[in-house]
Write an enzyme that holds these catalytic residues in place. Structure first.
Site, PDB file in Angstrom:
ATOM      1  N   GLY A 101       0.949  12.891   8.218  1.00  0.00           N
ATOM      2  CA  GLY A 101      -0.466  13.050   8.534  1.00  0.00           C
ATOM      3  C   GLY A 101      -1.378  12.791   7.345  1.00  0.00           C
ATOM      4  N   PRO A 133      -9.808   9.507  10.803  1.00  0.00           N
ATOM      5  CA  PRO A 133     -10.742   8.549  11.406  1.00  0.00           C
ATOM      6  C   PRO A 133     -11.617   7.866  10.349  1.00  0.00           C
ATOM      7  CG  PRO A 133     -10.694  10.562  12.696  1.00  0.00           C
ATOM      8  CD  PRO A 133      -9.859  10.828  11.482  1.00  0.00           C
ATOM      9  N   ILE A 161      -1.261   8.316  13.971  1.00  0.00           N
ATOM     10  CA  ILE A 161      -0.080   8.961  13.407  1.00  0.00           C
ATOM     11  C   ILE A 161       1.181   8.565  14.187  1.00  0.00           C
ATOM     12  CG2 ILE A 161       0.965  11.172  12.768  1.00  0.00           C
ATOM     13  CD1 ILE A 161      -1.643  10.352  11.207  1.00  0.00           C
ATOM     14  N   GLY A 174       6.715 -22.429  23.324  1.00  0.00           N
ATOM     15  CA  GLY A 174       5.630 -23.021  24.114  1.00  0.00           C
ATOM     16  C   GLY A 174       5.035 -21.989  25.066  1.00  0.00           C
ATOM     17  N   GLU A 189       0.704   1.576   6.379  1.00  0.00           N
ATOM     18  CA  GLU A 189       1.315   1.890   5.071  1.00  0.00           C
ATOM     19  C   GLU A 189       0.681   1.051   3.952  1.00  0.00           C
ATOM     20  OE1 GLU A 189       5.151   3.262   4.604  1.00  0.00           O
ATOM     21  OE2 GLU A 189       5.489   3.690   6.725  1.00  0.00           O
TER      22      GLU A 189
HETATM   23  N1  CAA Z   1       4.864   8.626  -7.245  1.00  0.00           N
HETATM   24  C1  CAA Z   1       4.277   9.789  -7.672  1.00  0.00           C
HETATM   25  N2  CAA Z   1       2.975   9.890  -7.973  1.00  0.00           N
HETATM   26  C2  CAA Z   1       2.210   8.781  -7.803  1.00  0.00           C
HETATM   27  C3  CAA Z   1       2.737   7.559  -7.345  1.00  0.00           C
HETATM   28  C4  CAA Z   1       4.129   7.503  -7.078  1.00  0.00           C
HETATM   29  N3  CAA Z   1       4.714   6.368  -6.640  1.00  0.00           N
HETATM   30  N4  CAA Z   1       1.734   6.650  -7.282  1.00  0.00           N
HETATM   31  C5  CAA Z   1       0.619   7.290  -7.681  1.00  0.00           C
HETATM   32  N5  CAA Z   1       0.911   8.570  -7.988  1.00  0.00           N
HETATM   33  C6  CAA Z   1       0.001   9.592  -8.480  1.00  0.00           C
HETATM   34  C7  CAA Z   1      -0.609   9.195  -9.792  1.00  0.00           C
HETATM   35  O1  CAA Z   1       0.216   9.546 -10.877  1.00  0.00           O
HETATM   36  C8  CAA Z   1      -1.905   9.971  -9.778  1.00  0.00           C
HETATM   37  O2  CAA Z   1      -1.628  11.323 -10.061  1.00  0.00           O
HETATM   38  P1  CAA Z   1      -2.579  12.158 -11.084  1.00  0.00           P
HETATM   39  O3  CAA Z   1      -3.956  12.129 -10.539  1.00  0.00           O
HETATM   40  O4  CAA Z   1      -1.959  13.504 -11.093  1.00  0.00           O
HETATM   41  O5  CAA Z   1      -2.489  11.424 -12.385  1.00  0.00           O
HETATM   42  C9  CAA Z   1      -2.298   9.939  -8.303  1.00  0.00           C
HETATM   43  O6  CAA Z   1      -1.090   9.716  -7.558  1.00  0.00           O
HETATM   44  C10 CAA Z   1      -3.269   8.855  -7.977  1.00  0.00           C
HETATM   45  O7  CAA Z   1      -2.685   7.630  -8.312  1.00  0.00           O
HETATM   46  P2  CAA Z   1      -3.527   6.296  -8.361  1.00  0.00           P
HETATM   47  O8  CAA Z   1      -4.577   6.399  -9.402  1.00  0.00           O
HETATM   48  O9  CAA Z   1      -2.577   5.154  -8.406  1.00  0.00           O
HETATM   49  O10 CAA Z   1      -4.211   6.349  -6.939  1.00  0.00           O
HETATM   50  P3  CAA Z   1      -5.466   5.625  -6.487  1.00  0.00           P
HETATM   51  O11 CAA Z   1      -6.480   6.627  -6.124  1.00  0.00           O
HETATM   52  O12 CAA Z   1      -5.845   4.541  -7.423  1.00  0.00           O
HETATM   53  O13 CAA Z   1      -4.865   4.967  -5.152  1.00  0.00           O
HETATM   54  C11 CAA Z   1      -4.745   3.378  -3.443  1.00  0.00           C
HETATM   55  C12 CAA Z   1      -5.592   4.034  -4.518  1.00  0.00           C
HETATM   56  C13 CAA Z   1      -3.572   2.644  -4.050  1.00  0.00           C
HETATM   57  C14 CAA Z   1      -5.650   2.416  -2.717  1.00  0.00           C
HETATM   58  C15 CAA Z   1      -4.199   4.445  -2.470  1.00  0.00           C
HETATM   59  O14 CAA Z   1      -5.268   5.219  -1.983  1.00  0.00           O
HETATM   60  C16 CAA Z   1      -3.476   3.814  -1.325  1.00  0.00           C
HETATM   61  O15 CAA Z   1      -2.290   3.498  -1.416  1.00  0.00           O
HETATM   62  N6  CAA Z   1      -4.178   3.623  -0.177  1.00  0.00           N
HETATM   63  C17 CAA Z   1      -3.548   3.152   1.024  1.00  0.00           C
HETATM   64  C18 CAA Z   1      -3.189   4.314   1.870  1.00  0.00           C
HETATM   65  C19 CAA Z   1      -2.086   3.990   2.801  1.00  0.00           C
HETATM   66  O16 CAA Z   1      -1.140   3.274   2.490  1.00  0.00           O
HETATM   67  N7  CAA Z   1      -2.137   4.581   3.983  1.00  0.00           N
HETATM   68  C20 CAA Z   1      -1.104   4.444   4.905  1.00  0.00           C
HETATM   69  C21 CAA Z   1      -1.159   5.555   5.866  1.00  0.00           C
HETATM   70  S1  CAA Z   1       0.372   6.217   6.268  1.00  0.00           S
HETATM   71  C22 CAA Z   1       0.965   5.266   7.506  1.00  0.00           C
HETATM   72  O17 CAA Z   1       0.528   4.197   7.798  1.00  0.00           O
HETATM   73  C23 CAA Z   1       2.145   5.914   8.083  1.00  0.00           C
HETATM   74  C24 CAA Z   1       2.429   5.614   9.464  1.00  0.00           C
HETATM   75  O18 CAA Z   1       2.220   6.428  10.359  1.00  0.00           O
HETATM   76  C25 CAA Z   1       3.125   4.345   9.720  1.00  0.00           C
END
Ligand code: CAA
Length: 395
Positions: free
Chosen positions: A124, A128, A169, A351, A375
């Site tokens: 989750g 929206p 979800i 086709g 994702e």
């Molecule tokens: N492992 C552990 N920690 C991690 C990590 C990893 N692989 N990657 C990042 N982090 C941590 C960082 O260390 C940081 O922690 P601190 O603040 O404690 O230092 C924190 O997470 C934030 O990291 P970033 O600065 O990299 O994060 P960001 O704010 O720049 O991220 C973004 C921006 C990459 C766009 C992110 O918001 C993102 O991935 N957005 C897309 C969301 C997404 O994929 N949604 C999918 C929904 S789920 C889904 O679709 C499931 C389903 O039902 C199929």
């Protein structure tokens, strides 16, 4: 990296192929039309060990490495992406995340059920108003310590009261537990986010199945509404404020699993296109003789190989304990776009017949299309890769 599969990996792939041919393929069209996979399949996925891959046996898991997990995910994706998604989310995003971040008590509470198929999990995160900008989520978890002053976090007593809405979800309507992300402190952006394990029968949690999807019609995709949902503080997964790290770590591995599912779609596109090209006759010979049909087929074949190799690299890095987040974004980006291209090319080979659901290419294309969205969209993957290369963040 050794590209030769071990005996164990080949055996698990064969098990998955047989499972798909026996339990999935005969029902794919009916499930797609009915907009529901037969739920008894979850138990069968558990029995054969596919919901416990990479999880320790002491928690009901079936062990195995991440390459084996990719092989199974690919085969399930070849069979039906709706089924593949059940595994990628319940095992990949939920069980594996509990195994990585959970307390002993949380592991014992949830993992045996998730790995056996007695429970289904959902993730989750999306709301929206927040998809790509996940760190800005609005769902709130407010501490209620019953009037006594206690420290915050999972280790203390008391409850959290959760309010918010979660959107798109996967497994949402079926799930027994939701790995839920909510803002529990006033810290800005992602730093205020915590993760919770919320049983879906908790009073105040309601769900609505989302119908009318272009693809993944068999999948129980839902909107979850949480109205004054109370959970004990012990439901918090990982320390308070670490929820976004939990989500990002789950998605880093989850994107590999989506990529593997996309390899399966592309492989299925190749299989059906080659078969059909060998049967269908035009201009007095099978269409396999026509060079432009061969071009369509060879384009699919190259996409399959390239996507598979990028995906296997991620599994290899994970299994060797090396960084893999950027490689996972590359694999997900390429494989999802490749799956769309491959399914579209296969449809072209069919086709007009490709356009009706008695033939498989249309469903492959409909299912593939969401892979470039969920994702993390293709654009988000590019920004993750670009940030790693330039050192400059676009977020
Ligand atoms: N492992 C552990 N920690 C991690 C990590 C990893 N692989 N990657 C990042 N982090 C941590 C960082 O260390 C940081 O922690 P601190 O603040 O404690 O230092 C924190 O997470 C934030 O990291 P970033 O600065 O990299 O994060 P960001 O704010 O720049 O991220 C973004 C921006 C990459 C766009 C992110 O918001 C993102 O991935 N957005 C897309 C969301 C997404 O994929 N949604 C999918 C929904 S789920 C889904 O679709 C499931 C389903 O039902 C199929």
């Amino acid at each position: 990296m050794n590209l030769e599969l071990s005996e164990e990996q080949r055996a698990v792939r064969q098990l998955a192929r047989d499972f798909v041919d026996r339990e999935i393929t005969p029902h794919v069209v009916a499930w797609d039309r009915a907009e529901e996979v037969d739920r008894s399949l979850v138990k069968k996925l558990g029995e054969v060990g596919f919901l416990g891959l990479t999880i320790d046996e002491e928690y009901g898991g079936s062990g195995g490495d991440h390459l084996a997990y990719c092989l199974v995910t690919e085969e399930l994706g070849r069979g039906d992406s709706s089924v593949r998604g059940i595994v990628s989310v319940s095992l990949g995003l939920v069980a594996k995340t509990i195994a990585a971040w959970g307390s002993e008590e949380q592991k014992r509470r949830w993992l045996p059920g998730l790995t056996s198929g007695a429970y289904v999990g959902c993730f989750g995160l999306t709301e929206p108003g927040t998809g790509s900008d996940a760190g800005n989520l609005a769902t709130r978890a407010v501490r209620d310590d019953g009037g006594t002053s206690r420290s915050s976090g999972a280790e203390s007593g008391g409850e959290y009261v959760i309010n918010g809405t979660k959107m798109f979800i996967t497994n949402g309507t079926w799930a027994d537990v939701v790995l839920l992300f909510a803002r529990s402190t006033d810290a800005p952006g992602h730093k205020g986010v915590s993760a919770f394990l919320v049983p879906t029968d908790t009073p105040g949690l309601t769900r609505r199945t989302i119908h009318g999807k272009l693809g993944l019609r068999g999948q129980a995709t839902a909107e979850l509404v949480l109205a004054d949902v109370r959970v004990p503080a012990s439901a918090m997964l990982a320390p308070e404020g670490k929820g976004f790290s939990v989500a990002m770590s789950a998605l880093a591995k989850g994107r590999m699993s989506v990529a593997a599912g996309c390899v399966g779609i592309a492989q299925a596109a190749l299989d059906v296109a080659v078969r059909y090209a060998g049967e269908r006759e035009q201009f007095g010979k099978t269409i396999a003789h026509h060079q432009l049909v061969q071009e369509l087929i060879s384009d699919i074949a190259v996409d399959v190989d390239a996507a598979r190799l990028l995906t296997w690299r991620v599994a290899d890095l994970i299994d060797r304990g090396l960084p893999f987040t950027v490689e996972s974004s590359k694999a997900k980006l390429f494989a999802s776009e490749a799956a769309v291209r491959a399914a579209n090319n296969a449809l072209q080979v069919f086709g007009g017949y490709g356009y009706i659901d008695e033939y498989p290419a249309g469903k492959l294309l409909r299912d593939a299309r969401v892979m470039t969205l969920y994702e993390g969209t293709s654009q988000i993957q590019k920004l993750v890769i670009g940030r790693a290369l330039t050192g400059v963040s676009a977020f």
